[in-house]
Design an enzyme around this catalytic site. Structure first.
Site, short mmCIF file in Angstrom:
data_model
loop_
_atom_site.label_atom_id
_atom_site.label_comp_id
_atom_site.label_asym_id
_atom_site.label_seq_id
_atom_site.Cartn_x
_atom_site.Cartn_y
_atom_site.Cartn_z
N ARG A 83 0.85 -1.20 0.00
CA ARG A 83 0.00 0.00 0.00
C ARG A 83 0.89 1.24 0.00
O ARG A 83 1.84 1.33 0.78
CB ARG A 83 -0.90 -0.02 1.22
CG ARG A 83 -1.99 1.04 1.25
CD ARG A 83 -2.90 0.84 2.45
NE ARG A 83 -3.65 -0.40 2.37
CZ ARG A 83 -4.00 -1.14 3.41
NH1 ARG A 83 -3.63 -0.78 4.63
NH2 ARG A 83 -4.71 -2.24 3.25
N ARG A 152 -2.20 5.94 9.82
CA ARG A 152 -2.22 5.47 8.44
C ARG A 152 -2.33 6.66 7.47
O ARG A 152 -2.22 7.82 7.87
CB ARG A 152 -3.41 4.52 8.24
CG ARG A 152 -3.40 3.29 9.18
CD ARG A 152 -2.49 2.21 8.70
NE ARG A 152 -2.58 0.99 9.51
CZ ARG A 152 -3.36 -0.06 9.24
NH1 ARG A 152 -4.16 -0.04 8.19
NH2 ARG A 152 -3.33 -1.13 10.01
N LYS A 217 -3.97 0.39 14.80
CA LYS A 217 -3.94 1.40 13.75
C LYS A 217 -4.70 2.65 14.16
O LYS A 217 -5.57 2.62 15.03
CB LYS A 217 -4.53 0.83 12.46
CG LYS A 217 -5.98 0.38 12.59
CD LYS A 217 -6.42 -0.33 11.32
CE LYS A 217 -7.83 -0.90 11.47
NZ LYS A 217 -8.24 -1.68 10.28
N LYS A 219 -6.43 6.35 12.31
CA LYS A 219 -6.81 6.96 11.04
C LYS A 219 -7.28 8.39 11.24
O LYS A 219 -8.03 8.68 12.17
CB LYS A 219 -7.91 6.14 10.37
CG LYS A 219 -7.48 4.71 10.03
CD LYS A 219 -8.59 3.91 9.39
CE LYS A 219 -8.12 2.50 9.02
NZ LYS A 219 -9.19 1.71 8.37
N CYS A 438 -14.78 -4.07 -0.30
CA CYS A 438 -13.39 -4.39 0.02
C CYS A 438 -12.89 -5.46 -0.95
O CYS A 438 -13.62 -5.96 -1.79
CB CYS A 438 -13.28 -4.87 1.46
SG CYS A 438 -14.06 -6.48 1.75
N CYS A 444 -7.39 -11.65 0.60
CA CYS A 444 -7.43 -11.19 1.99
C CYS A 444 -7.58 -12.37 2.94
O CYS A 444 -8.54 -13.14 2.85
CB CYS A 444 -8.57 -10.20 2.20
SG CYS A 444 -8.68 -9.61 3.91
N CYS A 483 -15.79 -9.29 5.57
CA CYS A 483 -15.64 -9.59 7.00
C CYS A 483 -16.01 -8.34 7.78
O CYS A 483 -16.25 -7.28 7.19
CB CYS A 483 -14.20 -10.03 7.30
SG CYS A 483 -13.03 -8.67 7.51
N CYS A 487 -13.36 -2.37 6.19
CA CYS A 487 -12.53 -1.58 5.27
C CYS A 487 -13.36 -0.72 4.32
O CYS A 487 -12.92 0.35 3.92
CB CYS A 487 -11.62 -2.50 4.47
SG CYS A 487 -10.35 -3.31 5.48
#
Length: 569
Positions: A83, A152, A217, A219, A438, A444, A483, A487
């Site tokens: 990414r 991120r 994480k 954001k 996603c 994934c 899931c 995302c």
């Protein structure tokens, strides 16, 4: 509680294995160099795989062939996703060409526009990782902190024709990204042949993050009302620009957003951010740094499912957090200013701005750019980048803006679009224009059900129902994920589908059209046929009894399909 007291308390609580891996990693080096040099396997050991996320790459395998390879006693078909760190999602044509070259030389001949306003590569073999990273650097980007337990990619409103203030927000996204970037020397040592630092690990420092970085994480996003195209309330830290006399007077501060949850675990949940006050532009970086420090010091390091910032806030309370923040700042936040959001989507198609320049927003379903018999996405954008004199802008809705096209250049761009069979998104229906998904299968490792590959099939079944009800142009937000990690921000969709098992989804309804209200679970574990059977009558009901200007998510609540919750801000 002071930071020293917080750290002392932390040592008394058993920490997760991931925390131990970070602590032993010598500032994210681990044994990555040795693992990359091992040509016996296409994978890396799990601890190094965890550390690689901080370098912007995830180890994956092709789940479509996993069983067959196991039957043949072969290891899984390992590859890596990379990414790019691209604050605000803006790149030049020259940078686009360099990034395209990486896709063709080192990945799977595709680029993917993500919901974090950046690009990612799939199918990068271990032996090509270093060359791919060098190619990204050649494009004047990197992948530092694009993944991992750090801040991120910073997202922001970047549409150049909707507001002349887009440049200011983009500048802030870059400043935030740089200010919160880890100081990791390991990235340059491992991927760019940087000089290896001879100092002992304990002599190296991470002034902001410390040796174990954040618990999970983090954001950040900047929004510009009335456009909530980045879903600011889904961010751990959101800044909502307040405009006075056509200038950004400052930002309302939103804290505690986050989409991820775990099926059947009531201790995990999606959460919208809370607006806690207003700050001046010159105070923005100081606020962001101290919010990150609070999460560093007080976030849960024993249970990663409980480690996001939203849980820190809910465990300790907003009043505690605001007091802690203001104590660290040494000054008080001002009262939040009024604002209003109207939508979360991107206006697709051609638009001419007041200065005479053209901008084209391309609708890219699921953000996947590859050459197919229908559309030569990658080749077409390569041809456009070779002549384009403006820039490219990625949106948080997986779309792409070819921005700042001069009048005399517009026919050339149009000709290239036609030659490469680009779809006319202006003819898309309202559901397709507002659909996100996603990646999910096959790459994934967290996916429980299909998402990207299933979305076109789902749309093909829902769109005739909408057309029959004369709702084909009505904007309805649809979010699909394989899931519950969130995302594609499924818990904000007016219709949200979250994978639970192959072919089975949780169906959520009633999200706010402007991103200010979470949806609610309507049915659990439903198949594709059951989804169509459930949604069909509701869509017909909506067509017959909706009020003027009423959005689908609002109607679902008013009609009693689900209990009403709070109104959008």
């Amino acid at each position: 509680m002071t930071r020293k007291e917080a750290l002392t308390t932390e040592k008394q609580v058993p920490r997760s294995e991931e925390e131990a891996i970070k602590e032993r990693s010598a500032y994210l080096r681990g044994q990555i160099v040795e693992a990359l040099a091992d040509d016996v396997t296409g994978s890396v050991p799990a601890p190094d795989g965890m550390l690689l996320k901080f370098h912007g790459t995830y180890q994956q395998d092709d789940r479509d062939v996993r069983s067959e390879r196991l039957r043949q006693k072969l290891e899984p078909a390992y590859s890596f996703m990379i990414r790019v760190r691209m604050p605000g999602g803006v790149c030049t044509p020259a940078q686009w060409l360099a990034l395209d070259e990486v896709a063709r030389q080192h990945a799977d001949y595709s680029l993917r526009l993500t919901t974090r306003q950046t690009l990612q590569y799939h199918g990068v073999l271990k032996r090509k990782l270093k060359a791919a990273m060098a190619g990204i650097k050649h494009a004047l980007f990197d992948s530092i902190a694009a993944c991992g337990d750090v801040n991120r990619n910073v997202v922001c409103h970047n549409n150049p024709w909707l507001s002349p203030l887009h440049d200011e927000l983009h500048a802030w996204s870059r400043r935030l990204s740089d200010a919160l970037l880890p100081k990791m020397r390991a990235y340059h040592e491992i991927w760019l042949d940087g000089e290896k630092v001879a100092a002992e690990p304990e002599e190296e420092q991470e002034p902001l993050y410390g040796a174990t970085y954040l618990p999970r994480k983090f954001k950040i996003g900047l929004a510009l009302p009335p456009h909530n195209d980045i879903d600011v309330f889904a961010q751990d830290l959101g800044f909502i620009a307040i405009v006075v006399d056509k200038k950004v007077a400052g930002f309302n501060v939103s804290v505690g957003g986050g989409m991820g949850t775990t099926h059947n675990d009531l201790a995990t949940y999606p959460r919208l951010g809370d607006v806690i006050g207003f700050v001046l532009p010159e105070q923005l970086l100081e606020v962001a740094e101290n919010v990150v420090r609070i999460q560093r010091d007080f976030g849960d390091r024993s249970n990663r499912k409980h480690a996001r910032f939203k849980y820190t806030l809910d465990d300790r309370g907003l009043d505690w957090f605001k007091a802690e923040l203001e104590e660290r700042l040494g000054w008080r936040l001002q009262a939040a200013r009024p604002f209003r959001f109207e939508s979360t989507g991107d206006p697709l198609g051609w638009v001419r701005d007041g200065r005479g320049q053209w901008h084209l927003t391309l609708g890219v379903l699921s953000g996947r750019l590859r050459d197919t018999p229908e559309t030569a996405w990658l080749s077409g954008l390569r041809a456009i980048a070779a002549v384009h004199q403006g820039d490219f802008r990625l949106t948080a809705n997986q779309n792409l803006i070819i921005a700042r096209i001069d009048e005399q250049q517009k026919p050339t761009i149009e000709k290239l679009l036609d030659e490469h069979r680009f779809p006319d998104a202006g003819r898309w229906g309202g559901l397709r224009r507002n659909a996100l998904s996603c990646v999910a299968f096959p790459t994934c490792g967290l996916a429980m059900a299909e998402s990207e590959r299933w979305l076109p099939i789902l749309l093909a079944r829902l769109e005739p129902i909408l057309k029959k009800a004369r709702l084909e142009k009505t904007a309805i937000t649809l979010r699909v994920t394989g899931c519950p990690n969130g995302c594609a921000r499924p818990f904000l969709g007016e219709i949200g589908l979250v994978g639970k098992a192959p072919g089975r989804y949780k169906l959520y309804l009633g999200g706010g059209f402007a991103g200010g209200r979470l949806n609610q679970l309507y049915r659990d574990g439903v198949s594709e046929d059951e989804i169509i059977a459930l949604l069909g009558p509701i869509i017909e009901h909506y067509a017959k009894e909706r009020q003027r200007g009423e959005h689908f998510g609002d109607f679902v609540l008013r009609a009693g399909y689900l209990p009403e919750t709070h109104a959008e801000p």
